[in-house]
Structure formats: structure tokens, C-alpha cells
Motif scaffolding. Structure first.
Motif, short mmCIF file in Angstrom:
data_model
loop_
_atom_site.label_atom_id
_atom_site.label_comp_id
_atom_site.label_asym_id
_atom_site.label_seq_id
_atom_site.Cartn_x
_atom_site.Cartn_y
_atom_site.Cartn_z
N ARG A 1 0.83 -1.20 0.00
CA ARG A 1 0.00 0.00 0.00
C ARG A 1 0.87 1.25 0.00
O ARG A 1 2.01 1.24 0.46
CB ARG A 1 -0.94 0.02 1.20
CG ARG A 1 -1.98 -1.11 1.17
CD ARG A 1 -3.01 -0.92 2.27
NE ARG A 1 -3.98 -2.00 2.29
CZ ARG A 1 -5.07 -2.04 1.56
NH1 ARG A 1 -5.36 -1.04 0.75
NH2 ARG A 1 -5.90 -3.06 1.64
N THR A 2 0.30 2.33 -0.50
CA THR A 2 0.99 3.60 -0.52
C THR A 2 0.41 4.53 0.54
O THR A 2 -0.75 4.39 0.94
CB THR A 2 0.89 4.27 -1.90
OG1 THR A 2 -0.49 4.48 -2.22
CG2 THR A 2 1.56 3.41 -2.96
N GLY A 3 1.21 5.47 0.97
CA GLY A 3 0.78 6.43 1.97
C GLY A 3 1.61 7.69 1.89
O GLY A 3 2.55 7.78 1.09
N LYS A 4 1.26 8.67 2.70
CA LYS A 4 1.97 9.94 2.70
C LYS A 4 2.69 10.11 4.03
O LYS A 4 2.11 9.91 5.10
CB LYS A 4 0.98 11.09 2.47
CG LYS A 4 1.65 12.45 2.30
CD LYS A 4 0.70 13.46 1.67
CE LYS A 4 0.43 13.14 0.22
NZ LYS A 4 -0.34 14.21 -0.47
N VAL B 1 3.71 7.23 8.81
CA VAL B 1 3.09 7.39 7.51
C VAL B 1 1.59 7.29 7.67
O VAL B 1 1.09 6.59 8.56
CB VAL B 1 3.60 6.32 6.51
CG1 VAL B 1 3.14 4.93 6.92
CG2 VAL B 1 3.15 6.63 5.09
N GLU B 2 0.87 8.01 6.85
CA GLU B 2 -0.59 8.00 6.90
C GLU B 2 -1.12 7.21 5.71
O GLU B 2 -0.86 7.55 4.56
CB GLU B 2 -1.13 9.42 6.89
CG GLU B 2 -2.60 9.55 7.18
CD GLU B 2 -3.04 11.00 7.29
OE1 GLU B 2 -3.38 11.58 6.24
OE2 GLU B 2 -3.01 11.55 8.40
N VAL B 3 -1.86 6.14 6.00
CA VAL B 3 -2.44 5.30 4.97
C VAL B 3 -3.95 5.39 5.08
O VAL B 3 -4.52 5.35 6.17
CB VAL B 3 -1.99 3.83 5.14
CG1 VAL B 3 -2.60 2.95 4.07
CG2 VAL B 3 -0.47 3.73 5.10
N ILE B 4 -4.62 5.52 3.93
CA ILE B 4 -6.08 5.61 3.91
C ILE B 4 -6.64 4.33 3.31
O ILE B 4 -6.33 3.98 2.17
CB ILE B 4 -6.55 6.83 3.11
CG1 ILE B 4 -6.02 8.12 3.75
CG2 ILE B 4 -8.08 6.87 3.05
CD1 ILE B 4 -6.39 9.38 2.99
N ILE B 5 -7.45 3.62 4.11
CA ILE B 5 -8.08 2.38 3.67
C ILE B 5 -9.58 2.47 3.93
O ILE B 5 -10.00 2.61 5.08
CB ILE B 5 -7.49 1.15 4.40
CG1 ILE B 5 -5.97 1.08 4.19
CG2 ILE B 5 -8.17 -0.12 3.93
CD1 ILE B 5 -5.32 -0.07 4.95
#
Length: 227
Positions: A161-164, A177-181
Motif C-alpha cells: 500500500r501507498t501512503g503519505k 506514515v498515513e495510509v487511507i483504507i
């Protein structure tokens, strides 16, 4: 009956803890009525659609870079009361219940009603004492959930997964890191997979994790904005 209500809602600390404990009771009653019962944590995890995680290019021996990474203070405090070894709502309910009992006993022992609204200050030492008691109370609870196969509340697969980035990292430093799911915002502890600098706000991909699964290894994604 009036005497019981007076004890439950007077003084102010009793009212606060009675309300908090009551909200947990309502939650569990609603859960039972909905037919969910007490969740013992069986989970299937989310299946990641896309590239095979094993095909991602990961440097060898990545765990050696983070083997001696020191867990954060927050991680240590959470581990102390066995968070992650039993459902969070179970532990939250236990915390409220223990704090509620201590508050009731304290208010009657020290006649806190004579202090008016200032009596709410007693909740600070009550919460501290409850925290330390939780360590011992949750040991059998954690063992119970372990025996029934509970393996944590995290049902998401983060690899791939990718995140910012919400902090800058370099070398062996640990950031977040912030991941949105599914519209849920999740923050993870991360470390640069090869020690290269990753700045705040950079988009990264999670490509590995430590053996204890507490820290994820990331690398900066390559796109048109990277050039």
C-alpha cells in the motif's frame, strides 16, 4: 433507590465515571442485540489487489537495519496494559469499570462531595492507579483471547500500500506514515528500507515489515513528481 442514585451521581467524579461506564454497557447491549456477541477476534484480513507483494523489489537483510530500534514511549505504555492482545473495546470497558469502582470507593472514603466541582481532580490519580492495575487485570484476559485464537485487531494488509509521510526519516530513524483504507485514516510507524532520506509529505510504498510487525519499511514511490 435514591441513596444508590446519590452515590452513583454525586459528587461530580462519580457522575462522570458512571456515565462513561454506562456508555460502555449500552455499547455491549447494542452489540448483543445486533447478534454480534462478544467478538473473539477471528479475522480474515483484507486481500490486496494488485502486484504480488513477494515480487516487490526489497533489499536483502532489511531486518538488520531495525533490529535494535527502540520502541516508542507510547508503544511501551500500550504494551504494558496488553493493548493488541485483546479487543480494544474490551480493554476500554475494563478501564472504565475499574476506574468507576475506585472512584466510588474514594468518594465515600474521603467525602469528596464536600469539595464541590473541585473533586473532579481526584480522577487524575484514579486514572493513574487504574492504568497500573490494568496491567495485572488484563493478563488473564490476554491469555483467554490467545487461547481462542485472537491475533490482534488489525485486519488490514499494509504491504504494497501507498501512503503519505507525516514526518521525515533517514538512516535508522523511525517516523510515521498515513495510509487511507476505505476512508479510514491509519498511521503506522515506519523506517526507510535502505536508510535513504524520505521527507515529510513524500508518497511512499510499504514493502516490508520487521519480524515483530511493529515497524513497516518504506521507500519513496517513483512518479512524474519525483523528477
Amino acid at each position: 433507590m435514591d441513596e444508590v442514585l446519590n452515590i452513583l451521581f454525586n459528587p461530580l467524579p462519580n457522575a462522570i465515571m458512571t456515565l462513561l461506564t454506562g456508555l460502555s454497557l449500552v455499547y455491549w447491549l447494542f452489540t448483543l442485540l445486533m447478534g454480534d456477541g462478544f467478538d473473539f477476534g477471528s479475522q480474515s484480513g483484507l486481500e490486496f489487489e494488485g502486484a504480488d507483494i513477494q515480487d516487490l523489489d526489497t533489499p536483502g537483510d532489511t531486518d538488520s537495519n531495525i533490529e535494535h530500534a527502540e520502541p516508542s514511549f507510547l508503544s511501551k505504555t500500550m504494551d504494558y496494559i496488553n493493548i493488541g492482545k485483546a479487543p480494544l473495546m474490551v480493554l476500554v470497558t475494563l478501564f472504565k469499570f475499574i476506574g468507576w469502582i475506585i472512584t466510588l470507593i474514594t468518594s465515600m472514603t474521603f467525602n469528596l462531595s464536600s469539595y464541590g466541582w473541585k473533586s473532579v481532580i481526584i480522577l487524575i490519580p484514579v486514572f493513574v492507579l487504574t492504568y497500573f492495575l490494568m496491567h495485572y487485570v488484563t493478563i488473564p484476559v490476554a491469555k483467554l483471547y490467545k487461547n481462542v485464537g485472537y491475533s490482534g485487531e488489525e485486519a488490514h494488509e499494509f504491504l504494497g500500500r501507498t501512503g503519505k509521510m507525516k514526518s521525515s526519516i533517514q538512516g535508522q530513524s523511525i517516523g510515521s506514515v498515513e495510509v487511507i483504507i476505505d476512508k479510514d485514516v491509519i498511521r503506522l510507524n515506519v523506517q526507510s528500507v535502505d536508510g535513504s532520506k524520505i521527507a515529510y509529505g513524500d508518497e511512499v510504498v510499504i514493502i516490508n515489515e520487521t519480524e515483530d510487525k511493529k515497524i513497516h519499511l518504506v521507500q519513496k514511490t517513483i512518479n512524474l513528481n519525483s523528477f
